[in-house]
Design a protein around this motif. Sequence first.
Motif, PDB file in Angstrom:
ATOM      1  N   SER A 232     -30.294 -10.188 -22.277  1.00  0.00           N
ATOM      2  CA  SER A 232     -31.411  -9.890 -21.387  1.00  0.00           C
ATOM      3  C   SER A 232     -31.225 -10.572 -20.048  1.00  0.00           C
TER       4      SER A 232
ATOM      5  N   LEU B 247     -37.798 -13.775 -20.635  1.00  0.00           N
ATOM      6  CA  LEU B 247     -37.217 -14.973 -21.233  1.00  0.00           C
ATOM      7  C   LEU B 247     -38.230 -15.871 -21.935  1.00  0.00           C
TER       8      LEU B 247
ATOM      9  N   TYR C 108     -38.391 -14.901 -25.604  1.00  0.00           N
ATOM     10  CA  TYR C 108     -37.239 -15.356 -26.383  1.00  0.00           C
ATOM     11  C   TYR C 108     -37.291 -16.865 -26.590  1.00  0.00           C
TER      12      TYR C 108
ATOM     13  N   ALA D 226     -31.395 -13.008 -25.962  1.00  0.00           N
ATOM     14  CA  ALA D 226     -31.813 -13.706 -24.752  1.00  0.00           C
ATOM     15  C   ALA D 226     -30.690 -13.715 -23.727  1.00  0.00           C
TER      16      ALA D 226
END
Length: 627
Positions: free
Chosen positions: A465, A476, A479, A462
């Motif tokens: 990313s 998001l 995650y 996360a």
Amino acid sequence: MGANTSQVSDLSDNPSLKALVGTESISENDPFWNQLISFTFISPTSSGDSKLLEEAVIPLAKILIENNPRTGNFGALVRIFLGRTKELKISTECQDQLFIWQAHNALFMIRCLLKVFIREMSEEELHLQFSYQERAPGSCGETGSEDLLEELLSNLVHLIVEVPLLDITYSILFEAVTTLLVFFSYQLFHKDILRDGIIYQHIMKGRCLCLTSRLVKTLLYNFIRQEKCPPPATHIFEPKAEGGLLYGLASGVASGLWSVFTLGGAGSKAGIDQEHNPLPLSNQSLLLLLVLANLTDGPDWPNPYRQAITCFRNTQDTSSLPMEQPHTFQINFNSLYTALCEQQRSDQATLLLYTLLHQNTNMRTYMLSRTDMDNLVLKNISWYTERSLTEISLGSLLILVVIRTIQFNMTRTRDKYLHTNCLAALANMSAQFRCLHQYAAQRIISLFALLSKKHNKVLEQATQSLRGRQGDNTALPDYAQDLNVIEEVIRMMLEIINSCLCNSLHHNPNLVYALLYKRELFEQFRTHPSFQDIMQNLDTVIGFFSQRLEQAGSDLSVERVQEVIMKGAQALPKDRLKKFPELKFKYVEEDQPEDFFIPYVWSLVFNSGVGLHWNPHGIELFSMDSG
């Protein structure tokens, strides 16, 4: 039945079978029928032998499908069998082995043909195959009001519940149970769950309904009795050479009435296979019971067989039977419990145990009152292949199985239902865990380590990313969802460990040892807002025992560490550990549990049915990887 035949491949050339499936109608009064069903046959008990037999039957059955609308010979064969079932009980009392033998042979032929019919046609088309009769001049070839399909189903149920289980009836009772299983096998060839149909209607609402409790009770007693195939008899019935088909599977020419009743007899391939299937009637009865219990409810009526399983009571229960439970009966709970303990090596026996614990409050109460619950599991667990387990308690074994289930499915990150339900089962038992096996304690901590690693990996993904997308946060939420599931599972794991420590610390030195050995795993969660409260007790226990070990000196042996832990557990004041509410989760099945249970039950039938083989290429209900 014509010339002697010793090979399955010879069936297609047998003159009597060719006449049965041919273009000429055969009157029910013709001596042909008595000749047709006077054969000695070694019934296959292995899937391999059943496959050979079915491959030989398929071309004959397909010819019969084509010709039966004009000849009605299949219906005639069914009526020949039905005519003999009416006197089976008397034949049993009179020890009329010949009569029982012929009835068995007729039913065996019906079952073999039905199995191909069901694969090749719909229920409506099958119903028509039963309706065709011998054509009289000017007739259409169909029967009047008689429903031969329902008559056969009803007679099979009557046969199972009324004919006593003896050496001379074992084979025909096995065949009756197996034939009912074959009738229900339509489900194998449909991906969707079947919720209606002609066979379903007859079994759930027809003439079979009044026999519901007797059928369930009989199938349970077949499971309880665990009767093996009867041994070959000293008295041999020798049919005349011109009077019957004599053949054996991979064993040359078979002769002797009792080779039928022993489902293979001595020295045959089928007999050898009995080492793997020593209890064919018990196994087959249990499979049929599970199939019946998992039939779906109707639109305005419940499944009567599930009702019967839900409400049956102990024979020692002397209270009056409640009127609102129409299918209730009584059975010996001690005998049933003993059989369940002895047969837990099979998946179908385990499913029966689950069904009774979940649905029958009388049986559940009885089992919980037993002081020998560990008898449900053998002391030496041979099927747990990760390591040798001896003298393990039921609680420790449950922990290993549930944790193994979670770990096996860890790749399915978002399967919150599976993970939380498995842990909920452990949580409900955690306060009562006593003397956890060393390996069970290790696996609890190992699962926590796996969850911790997975948590850190998702958190790292996360973060990466977020940095890489430079403001694009579309990924998001995924995650966040993964982290939410993992953190909820971690929380439950911590609560289970905490419950063990708070309620039975001095009984679980192995858990304290495993906790201390991997104490660094818990460091990162000490300040996490989701775990701070529950971590206080773990910190207290880790700190208390770490200090006592430091005081005991360095280079301590495993035995010395365990001794320090045992003494420390007695010395730790209980008020040092914060009290949390008792963990209590209520098990609730999904809204449509049949979506899981029906495919699972039929995978058991597919894999464990004695003497049954289905071509895997036609199975639609489940994937062959899972079946």
